[in-house]
Write a protein that holds these residues in place. Structure first.
Motif, PDB file in Angstrom:
ATOM      1  N   HIS A   1      -4.456   7.411  -3.027  1.00  0.00           N
ATOM      2  CA  HIS A   1      -4.709   6.101  -2.408  1.00  0.00           C
ATOM      3  C   HIS A   1      -4.022   6.021  -1.042  1.00  0.00           C
ATOM      4  O   HIS A   1      -4.613   5.510  -0.075  1.00  0.00           O
ATOM      5  CB  HIS A   1      -4.194   4.965  -3.302  1.00  0.00           C
ATOM      6  CG  HIS A   1      -4.767   4.965  -4.685  1.00  0.00           C
ATOM      7  ND1 HIS A   1      -4.230   4.215  -5.714  1.00  0.00           N
ATOM      8  CD2 HIS A   1      -5.820   5.638  -5.224  1.00  0.00           C
ATOM      9  CE1 HIS A   1      -4.935   4.415  -6.817  1.00  0.00           C
ATOM     10  NE2 HIS A   1      -5.902   5.280  -6.541  1.00  0.00           N
ATOM     11  N   LEU A   2      -2.798   6.543  -0.956  1.00  0.00           N
ATOM     12  CA  LEU A   2      -2.081   6.515   0.314  1.00  0.00           C
ATOM     13  C   LEU A   2      -2.739   7.418   1.341  1.00  0.00           C
ATOM     14  O   LEU A   2      -2.892   7.015   2.509  1.00  0.00           O
ATOM     15  CB  LEU A   2      -0.622   6.921   0.101  1.00  0.00           C
ATOM     16  CG  LEU A   2       0.233   7.017   1.362  1.00  0.00           C
ATOM     17  CD1 LEU A   2       0.234   5.721   2.161  1.00  0.00           C
ATOM     18  CD2 LEU A   2       1.658   7.438   1.012  1.00  0.00           C
TER      19      LEU A   2
ATOM     20  N   SER B   1       0.449   1.094  -0.147  1.00  0.00           N
ATOM     21  CA  SER B   1       1.680   0.580   0.452  1.00  0.00           C
ATOM     22  C   SER B   1       2.877   0.746  -0.471  1.00  0.00           C
ATOM     23  O   SER B   1       4.000   0.992  -0.011  1.00  0.00           O
ATOM     24  CB  SER B   1       1.506  -0.892   0.840  1.00  0.00           C
ATOM     25  OG  SER B   1       1.165  -1.665  -0.294  1.00  0.00           O
ATOM     26  N   ASP B   2       2.666   0.643  -1.789  1.00  0.00           N
ATOM     27  CA  ASP B   2       3.770   0.829  -2.727  1.00  0.00           C
ATOM     28  C   ASP B   2       4.202   2.291  -2.784  1.00  0.00           C
ATOM     29  O   ASP B   2       5.394   2.590  -2.856  1.00  0.00           O
ATOM     30  CB  ASP B   2       3.365   0.337  -4.118  1.00  0.00           C
ATOM     31  CG  ASP B   2       3.245  -1.178  -4.187  1.00  0.00           C
ATOM     32  OD1 ASP B   2       3.860  -1.853  -3.340  1.00  0.00           O
ATOM     33  OD2 ASP B   2       2.529  -1.674  -5.070  1.00  0.00           O
TER      34      ASP B   2
ATOM     35  N   THR C   1       7.144   7.602  -3.739  1.00  0.00           N
ATOM     36  CA  THR C   1       6.804   8.312  -4.961  1.00  0.00           C
ATOM     37  C   THR C   1       5.481   7.794  -5.499  1.00  0.00           C
ATOM     38  O   THR C   1       5.064   6.676  -5.182  1.00  0.00           O
ATOM     39  CB  THR C   1       7.908   8.149  -6.028  1.00  0.00           C
ATOM     40  OG1 THR C   1       7.610   9.013  -7.135  1.00  0.00           O
ATOM     41  CG2 THR C   1       8.021   6.719  -6.526  1.00  0.00           C
ATOM     42  N   GLY C   2       4.851   8.614  -6.322  1.00  0.00           N
ATOM     43  CA  GLY C   2       3.614   8.211  -6.973  1.00  0.00           C
ATOM     44  C   GLY C   2       3.023   9.357  -7.767  1.00  0.00           C
ATOM     45  O   GLY C   2       3.298  10.530  -7.502  1.00  0.00           O
TER      46      GLY C   2
ATOM     47  N   PHE D   1      -4.613  -0.251   3.866  1.00  0.00           N
ATOM     48  CA  PHE D   1      -4.105   0.199   5.170  1.00  0.00           C
ATOM     49  C   PHE D   1      -3.921  -0.950   6.152  1.00  0.00           C
ATOM     50  O   PHE D   1      -3.419  -0.744   7.266  1.00  0.00           O
ATOM     51  CB  PHE D   1      -4.972   1.306   5.775  1.00  0.00           C
ATOM     52  CG  PHE D   1      -6.352   0.895   6.222  1.00  0.00           C
ATOM     53  CD1 PHE D   1      -6.538   0.210   7.412  1.00  0.00           C
ATOM     54  CD2 PHE D   1      -7.456   1.245   5.485  1.00  0.00           C
ATOM     55  CE1 PHE D   1      -7.801  -0.140   7.846  1.00  0.00           C
ATOM     56  CE2 PHE D   1      -8.734   0.909   5.907  1.00  0.00           C
ATOM     57  CZ  PHE D   1      -8.908   0.210   7.089  1.00  0.00           C
ATOM     58  N   ASP D   2      -4.286  -2.150   5.738  1.00  0.00           N
ATOM     59  CA  ASP D   2      -3.970  -3.321   6.558  1.00  0.00           C
ATOM     60  C   ASP D   2      -2.522  -3.774   6.366  1.00  0.00           C
ATOM     61  O   ASP D   2      -2.058  -4.675   7.069  1.00  0.00           O
ATOM     62  CB  ASP D   2      -4.938  -4.469   6.261  1.00  0.00           C
ATOM     63  CG  ASP D   2      -5.114  -4.745   4.770  1.00  0.00           C
ATOM     64  OD1 ASP D   2      -4.572  -3.973   3.934  1.00  0.00           O
ATOM     65  OD2 ASP D   2      -5.805  -5.716   4.425  1.00  0.00           O
ATOM     66  N   HIS D   3      -1.787  -3.151   5.469  1.00  0.00           N
ATOM     67  CA  HIS D   3      -0.364  -3.439   5.274  1.00  0.00           C
ATOM     68  C   HIS D   3       0.416  -2.936   6.490  1.00  0.00           C
ATOM     69  O   HIS D   3       0.176  -1.822   6.964  1.00  0.00           O
ATOM     70  CB  HIS D   3       0.126  -2.751   4.002  1.00  0.00           C
ATOM     71  CG  HIS D   3       1.503  -3.143   3.595  1.00  0.00           C
ATOM     72  ND1 HIS D   3       2.639  -2.645   4.215  1.00  0.00           N
ATOM     73  CD2 HIS D   3       1.950  -3.996   2.625  1.00  0.00           C
ATOM     74  CE1 HIS D   3       3.702  -3.156   3.635  1.00  0.00           C
ATOM     75  NE2 HIS D   3       3.322  -3.987   2.674  1.00  0.00           N
ATOM     76  N   PRO D   4       1.354  -3.714   7.009  1.00  0.00           N
ATOM     77  CA  PRO D   4       2.051  -3.321   8.244  1.00  0.00           C
ATOM     78  C   PRO D   4       2.739  -1.961   8.171  1.00  0.00           C
ATOM     79  O   PRO D   4       2.707  -1.201   9.145  1.00  0.00           O
ATOM     80  CB  PRO D   4       3.073  -4.449   8.443  1.00  0.00           C
ATOM     81  CG  PRO D   4       2.489  -5.625   7.733  1.00  0.00           C
ATOM     82  CD  PRO D   4       1.737  -5.074   6.575  1.00  0.00           C
ATOM     83  N   GLU D   5       3.346  -1.625   7.050  1.00  0.00           N
ATOM     84  CA  GLU D   5       4.040  -0.339   6.959  1.00  0.00           C
ATOM     85  C   GLU D   5       3.060   0.830   6.950  1.00  0.00           C
ATOM     86  O   GLU D   5       3.348   1.893   7.513  1.00  0.00           O
ATOM     87  CB  GLU D   5       4.929  -0.301   5.710  1.00  0.00           C
ATOM     88  CG  GLU D   5       6.141  -1.212   5.796  1.00  0.00           C
ATOM     89  CD  GLU D   5       7.019  -1.117   4.566  1.00  0.00           C
ATOM     90  OE1 GLU D   5       7.046  -0.039   3.928  1.00  0.00           O
ATOM     91  OE2 GLU D   5       7.695  -2.106   4.252  1.00  0.00           O
ATOM     92  N   VAL D   6       1.909   0.638   6.310  1.00  0.00           N
ATOM     93  CA  VAL D   6       0.891   1.690   6.311  1.00  0.00           C
ATOM     94  C   VAL D   6       0.320   1.844   7.719  1.00  0.00           C
ATOM     95  O   VAL D   6       0.121   2.967   8.203  1.00  0.00           O
ATOM     96  CB  VAL D   6      -0.212   1.387   5.283  1.00  0.00           C
ATOM     97  CG1 VAL D   6      -1.283   2.488   5.302  1.00  0.00           C
ATOM     98  CG2 VAL D   6       0.375   1.249   3.874  1.00  0.00           C
TER      99      VAL D   6
END
Length: 198
Positions: free
Chosen positions: A80-81, A65-66, A72-73, A15-20
């Protein structure tokens, strides 16, 4: 396990990813209560992130983030998201698993990934954002759990643990294969200790 483990960013719950971070902020913007915020995060992942098999989509995703980037996932990446979006908003979230029959009955079996969230007025509550379809109606309706799948036979299980990080048997499969059909042919499973029902 200490509660701070369920608030931490990590390789898969990134969650430190900018998009998340940006998505977590947007979901929190109009939420006027903890329940409203959890519901918005849950329904976003359940409804807007398409299940790899239901929609026959590639690539296989693993990190939060992916899953967000590709929309999708598998159930695992979706969990995880959801954990990442909740943790980004300061709500403790963990990962849970069920062991389910891949078909309608009997072997082979596989793990199914879902979440637990710590609600201040309830404690740990399980929720399943894998995505609804005919025969699957998962909802956020505390204190009642409304999961995607019920346990139907002795070799299926609700595994009781709440994990801060995904199981290696799950991430190894998601990182080994690039296409959803390859994962479908190699779904992760665990051996039950009481082998009489395995």
């Amino acid at each position: 396990m200490p509660m701070h483990a369920f608030l931490a960013a990590s390789r898969y719950i990134d969650f430190d990813h900018p998009e998340v971070q940006a998505r977590a902020r947007s979901l929190a913007a109009d939420a006027d209560s903890e329940h409203a915020l959890v519901r918005r995060c849950f329904e976003f992942v359940r409804d807007d992130i398409r299940h790899s098999v239901d929609f026959r989509l590639n690539p296989v995703t693993c990190r939060a983030s992916d899953a967000l980037q590709h929309r999708t996932g598998y159930c695992y990446a979706k969990s995880h998201l959801l954990a990442a979006l909740l943790r980004a908003n300061g709500i403790p979230a963990g990962l849970c698993y069920q062991r389910l029959s891949v078909g309608d009955h009997g072997a082979p079996y596989c793990l199914h990934g879902l979440n637990a969230v710590f609600l201040s007025d309830h404690g740990w509550y399980r929720l399943d954002a894998r995505g609804n379809k005919p025969g699957v109606d998962a909802r956020f309706s505390p204190p009642v759990e409304a999961l995607a799948f019920a346990i139907r036979e002795p070799a299926e299980r609700d595994l009781p643990e709440i994990w801060a990080e995904p199981l290696p048997v799950v991430t190894e499969v998601l990182e080994r294969y690039a296409r959803y059909a390859e994962v479908l042919a190699h779904l992760p499973d665990v051996v039950l200790l009481d082998r009489a029902v395995g």
